[in-house]
Scaffold this motif. Sequence first.
Motif, PDB file in Angstrom:
ATOM      1  N   ARG A 144      12.122  44.942  27.254  1.00  0.00           N
ATOM      2  CA  ARG A 144      11.195  44.125  26.481  1.00  0.00           C
ATOM      3  C   ARG A 144      11.833  43.585  25.199  1.00  0.00           C
ATOM      4  O   ARG A 144      11.687  42.424  24.848  1.00  0.00           O
ATOM      5  N   ASP A 177      -4.267  42.328  24.186  1.00  0.00           N
ATOM      6  CA  ASP A 177      -4.171  40.858  24.250  1.00  0.00           C
ATOM      7  C   ASP A 177      -4.764  40.160  23.035  1.00  0.00           C
ATOM      8  O   ASP A 177      -4.476  39.002  22.780  1.00  0.00           O
ATOM      9  N   ASN A 199      -0.278  39.931  22.912  1.00  0.00           N
ATOM     10  CA  ASN A 199       0.268  41.142  23.513  1.00  0.00           C
ATOM     11  C   ASN A 199       1.801  41.120  23.497  1.00  0.00           C
ATOM     12  O   ASN A 199       2.420  40.240  24.107  1.00  0.00           O
ATOM     13  N   SER A 209       3.761  43.006  24.980  1.00  0.00           N
ATOM     14  CA  SER A 209       4.396  43.349  26.256  1.00  0.00           C
ATOM     15  C   SER A 209       4.643  42.093  27.094  1.00  0.00           C
ATOM     16  O   SER A 209       5.237  42.171  28.158  1.00  0.00           O
ATOM     17  N   LYS A 210       4.150  40.942  26.606  1.00  0.00           N
ATOM     18  CA  LYS A 210       4.387  39.677  27.324  1.00  0.00           C
ATOM     19  C   LYS A 210       5.027  38.683  26.352  1.00  0.00           C
ATOM     20  O   LYS A 210       4.384  37.711  25.921  1.00  0.00           O
ATOM     21  N   GLU A 241       6.925  36.267  26.628  1.00  0.00           N
ATOM     22  CA  GLU A 241       6.985  34.845  27.015  1.00  0.00           C
ATOM     23  C   GLU A 241       5.743  34.071  26.559  1.00  0.00           C
ATOM     24  O   GLU A 241       5.766  32.849  26.479  1.00  0.00           O
ATOM     25  N   LEU A 242       4.674  34.805  26.211  1.00  0.00           N
ATOM     26  CA  LEU A 242       3.479  34.127  25.684  1.00  0.00           C
ATOM     27  C   LEU A 242       3.782  33.389  24.383  1.00  0.00           C
ATOM     28  O   LEU A 242       3.071  32.465  23.990  1.00  0.00           O
TER      29      LEU A 242
END
Length: 262
Positions: free
Chosen positions: A23, A172, A235, A237-238, A240-241
């Motif tokens: 990550r 999120d 979030n 953990s993502k 790419e957002l």
Amino acid sequence: MRIVVKIGTSTLAHSGGRLNIRRVELLCKILSDLKNAGHQLLLVTSGAIGMGVGKLGLPGRPQDMPGKQAAAAVGQCELMYFYDKLFSEYHHTVAQILLTADDVRDNRRSGHLRDTLERLLSLGALPILNENDAVATDEIGIETTIGENDTLSAIVARLVEANLLILLSDIDGLYTADPHRDTTARLIPVVEAVTDEIRALAGGAGTSLGSGGMATKLAAADIACAAGIDMVITNGSKPELLYDLFDGKAVGTRFLGRSAQP
Ligand code: GLU
């Protein structure tokens, strides 16, 4: 755009305190790309205590002050080692800034801090900030510590007059209820004002290694929005957002900064 990104312990580390390499590699790559696209970034990173717990092989987050401070002193090195290594791969230069509450409360000191940050940004460096946990203790007096990085990141965003503050969290965004317990919970995409009703949605503390939670994020929103800065919770953990966010898409929960009265 000038953006402050706050990275929480839960984004950086596995639950035992060891670095979440996959990550963090992706995150540093995306942040490097955003810098290459011309954005000015400042990172506020947590994880010193959490990483120290992992590196020292402790069974959990220490409860006593010297234990926390020792873990932070070890973990801060580990953190900067990884940031330096990963950002260097993309030819970005990192700078470490460790702060105590006095540094941001005292006008003269915060003025020097602002000048240093401005110079670092104009040199193209990436300032990486954290509270100086090895010396900031709430034993000396409650006023000497900021205590958590959600608030610190909002103070930094205000100091450098950022356009946006992004809090990378393990959730999120802000929900109408606790999504872990209530299946009807809905994500709130936009918050125009942090009202008592919104405050009532925030629970208590976060994970076992970090110290934040939704309440500290709303405190950060109070500071950022009052300074006219939008704040987004998304979030971590993502990672790419972040691209979607910079492309203007709706991501997580956006708290709207209040514009100055005419
Ligand atoms: N300064 C703390 C650390 O680096 C984190 C504070 C927080 O979790 O907000 O471990």
